[in-house]
Structures are given as C-alpha cells and as structure tokens.
Design a protein around this motif. Structure first.
Motif, PDB file in Angstrom:
ATOM      1  N   ASP A  48       2.239   9.735   3.263  1.00 32.72           N
ATOM      2  CA  ASP A  48       1.136   9.924   4.200  1.00 32.72           C
ATOM      3  C   ASP A  48       0.244  11.093   3.811  1.00 32.72           C
ATOM      4  O   ASP A  48      -0.888  11.210   4.314  1.00 32.72           O
ATOM      5  CB  ASP A  48       1.675  10.119   5.620  1.00 32.72           C
ATOM      6  N   ASN A  64      -0.943   2.616  -5.544  1.00 32.79           N
ATOM      7  CA  ASN A  64      -1.636   2.794  -4.273  1.00 32.79           C
ATOM      8  C   ASN A  64      -0.626   2.578  -3.154  1.00 32.79           C
ATOM      9  O   ASN A  64      -0.537   1.498  -2.570  1.00 32.79           O
ATOM     10  CB  ASN A  64      -2.816   1.834  -4.139  1.00 32.79           C
ATOM     11  N   LEU A 104       1.067   2.859   0.440  1.00 31.61           N
ATOM     12  CA  LEU A 104       0.468   2.724   1.760  1.00 31.61           C
ATOM     13  C   LEU A 104       1.117   3.652   2.775  1.00 31.61           C
ATOM     14  O   LEU A 104       2.331   3.909   2.718  1.00 31.61           O
ATOM     15  CB  LEU A 104       0.611   1.284   2.242  1.00 31.61           C
ATOM     16  N   SER A 105       0.311   4.132   3.708  1.00 29.66           N
ATOM     17  CA  SER A 105       0.863   4.849   4.859  1.00 29.66           C
ATOM     18  C   SER A 105       1.747   3.901   5.654  1.00 29.66           C
ATOM     19  O   SER A 105       1.698   2.677   5.474  1.00 29.66           O
ATOM     20  CB  SER A 105      -0.274   5.359   5.736  1.00 29.66           C
ATOM     21  N   ALA A 107       1.056  -3.187   8.571  1.00 33.70           N
ATOM     22  CA  ALA A 107      -0.008  -4.181   8.708  1.00 33.70           C
ATOM     23  C   ALA A 107       0.017  -5.184   7.562  1.00 33.70           C
ATOM     24  O   ALA A 107      -0.101  -6.403   7.784  1.00 33.70           O
ATOM     25  CB  ALA A 107      -1.359  -3.482   8.768  1.00 33.70           C
ATOM     26  N   LEU A 108       0.184  -4.698   6.329  1.00 31.50           N
ATOM     27  CA  LEU A 108       0.213  -5.620   5.193  1.00 31.50           C
ATOM     28  C   LEU A 108       1.473  -6.475   5.217  1.00 31.50           C
ATOM     29  O   LEU A 108       1.439  -7.661   4.857  1.00 31.50           O
ATOM     30  CB  LEU A 108       0.118  -4.844   3.876  1.00 31.50           C
ATOM     31  N   ASP A 137       3.032  -1.100  -1.063  1.00 33.34           N
ATOM     32  CA  ASP A 137       1.815  -0.738  -1.797  1.00 33.34           C
ATOM     33  C   ASP A 137       0.845  -1.902  -1.875  1.00 33.34           C
ATOM     34  O   ASP A 137       1.197  -3.048  -1.586  1.00 33.34           O
ATOM     35  CB  ASP A 137       2.159  -0.227  -3.203  1.00 33.34           C
ATOM     36  N   ASP A 138      -0.361  -1.565  -2.282  1.00 30.89           N
ATOM     37  CA  ASP A 138      -1.402  -2.572  -2.486  1.00 30.89           C
ATOM     38  C   ASP A 138      -2.283  -2.103  -3.644  1.00 30.89           C
ATOM     39  O   ASP A 138      -3.357  -1.533  -3.438  1.00 30.89           O
ATOM     40  CB  ASP A 138      -2.231  -2.759  -1.218  1.00 30.89           C
ATOM     41  N   ASP A 141       1.584   2.916   8.715  1.00 34.24           N
ATOM     42  CA  ASP A 141       0.833   1.940   9.518  1.00 34.24           C
ATOM     43  C   ASP A 141       0.236   0.852   8.629  1.00 34.24           C
ATOM     44  O   ASP A 141       0.268  -0.337   8.976  1.00 34.24           O
ATOM     45  CB  ASP A 141      -0.272   2.645  10.315  1.00 34.24           C
ATOM     46  N   ALA A 142      -0.307   1.249   7.484  1.00 32.29           N
ATOM     47  CA  ALA A 142      -0.874   0.266   6.566  1.00 32.29           C
ATOM     48  C   ALA A 142       0.220  -0.638   5.989  1.00 32.29           C
ATOM     49  O   ALA A 142       0.000  -1.834   5.781  1.00 32.29           O
ATOM     50  CB  ALA A 142      -1.632   0.964   5.446  1.00 32.29           C
TER      51      ALA A 142
END
Length: 211
Positions: free
Chosen positions: A13, A26, A28-29, A35-36, A55-56, A31-32
């Motif tokens: 984060d 990349n 992700l936090s 969501a993904l 990650d994304d 929350d992200a």
C-alpha cells in the motif's frame, strides 16, 4: 485476513511496487486486489483455488495468492499464453522476487524459480487433483501437476491414461523436466496414449529416460 497477508498489503500500500510496466510489476493495494479478484472470479483457477489476485501488470498474466488447502499461502502465476503453475511457496518469497526485480531491473516473471515448488502434503494435493478431474476442471488440474513430487504412481497413471490428452502430455512434460528411472512405466503409458500430442510427449519422456 491473516497476519502475513496484512503485513504484505502494508508494504504494497506504500506504492513502491506499483506502475513499473517495463518490469511487469504492478502490485495492487488490498482494495484493488479485492476488486480485480471479483472481476476474475469466474476463472476456474481463481474460483476453485480460492485465489486473491495480487497484481495487474497489463499483460493478461497475474500472480494469485491461493487460499485453498493444501495450496494455502502459495502464489500461482495465472498465465494467458504460458503454463499456469504455482511459482512461490509464500508471500515472503514473492516479495523477495519483487524486490529483486526492482533492484536488478529484471521483469518479475523472469525471476520465477526454475522449478515450481513441490507441495509437502502430496496426499492432499492428489485428493484435490482427483476432485478437479472428477468435475472436469482440467485447466485447474493442469496448474497443479507441476507441484507433484512424481512419486504417486497411481495418480500419475490415472493422468497418463485419462481421455483428456492434455493431462497425459503434462505428466510427460514433467518427466522430461525431472527424469527418474522409476518413471519409465508412466512415460510408456503417455507414449501409448491415443492422442498423438500426448503420445509424442510420452516418447520425449522415454528419450529423457534413455529408453
């Protein structure tokens, strides 16, 4: 969320591991990531292995934290054009690779271990494989085969003779990667498969064994 996962997201984060497209890095936090994961929950590997997408990198490939025993806490590489497989035994090992990518300017996937980690609880892994095969979840089964220790010849024979030739091919490929004389009979089963793709892989396995 357990302590290891909470500690992981505290590091992520901060944003140091985000937006490095040249490194395919990349992270992700939390929350992200949630969501993904919700977006990808229709994917059988994510759904059946209780995955959390980490990650994304913009490549259609993702690292996924697994929550399903006996794979809990392992990190899987969900690949679009390559073989999906477990690549790290823990979030700690995954983060060490991310740190190495940043330090060395190396793409994160290039830092995957040469060999997928072999799971300690092989009976539980075989039971999970059986469930996947029984429910025709072949894509998930293929992701698990590289984590077998190749000593369970009953399971290997079942895979080598399965009507889905991808399973036999995957077993043969693992024998090529880890040739052991005791696997000659399994390689022969793959070579005898009715589908030419599996049979060809079986013959490669036999050659790797010097047969």
């Amino acid at each position: 969320m357990d302590a290891a996962t909470s500690s992981y997201f505290q590091r992520v984060d901060a944003g140091l591991y985000a937006d490095h497209p040249a490194l395919e890095l990349n992270l992700l936090s939390r929350d992200a990531a949630r969501a993904l994961t919700a977006d990808l929950h229709g994917h059988p590997v994510v759904a059946l292995l209780d995955g959390l997408v980490l990650d994304d990198p913009g490549t259609s490939n993702h690292h996924v934290l697994l929550g399903c025993p006996p794979l809990k806490e392992h990190v899987l590489f969900l690949a679009h054009d390559e073989a999906t497989r477990v690549v790290f035994p823990s979030l700690e090992a995954f983060m060490a690779a991310a740190d190495a990518a940043l330090a060395g300017g190396i793409a994160l996937p290039e830092l995957h271990p040469t060999h997928p980690p072999v799971l300690a609880d092989q009976p539980a892994l075989e039971a999970l494989l059986e469930r996947c095969i029984g429910h025709d979840e072949i894509e998930v089964a293929l992701a698990l085969i590289p984590s077998l220790d190749l000593t369970g010849h009953g399971m290997l024979a079942r895979l080598a003779t399965h009507e889905d030739f991808f399973l036999a091919e995957a077993v043969a490929d693992e024998i090529v990667r880890r040739p052991e004389p005791a696997l000659a009979a399994i390689a022969a089963l793959c070579a005898a498969h009715a589908h030419p793709q599996a049979s060809s892989a079986g013959h490669r396995a036999l050659r790797a064994l010097g047969r």
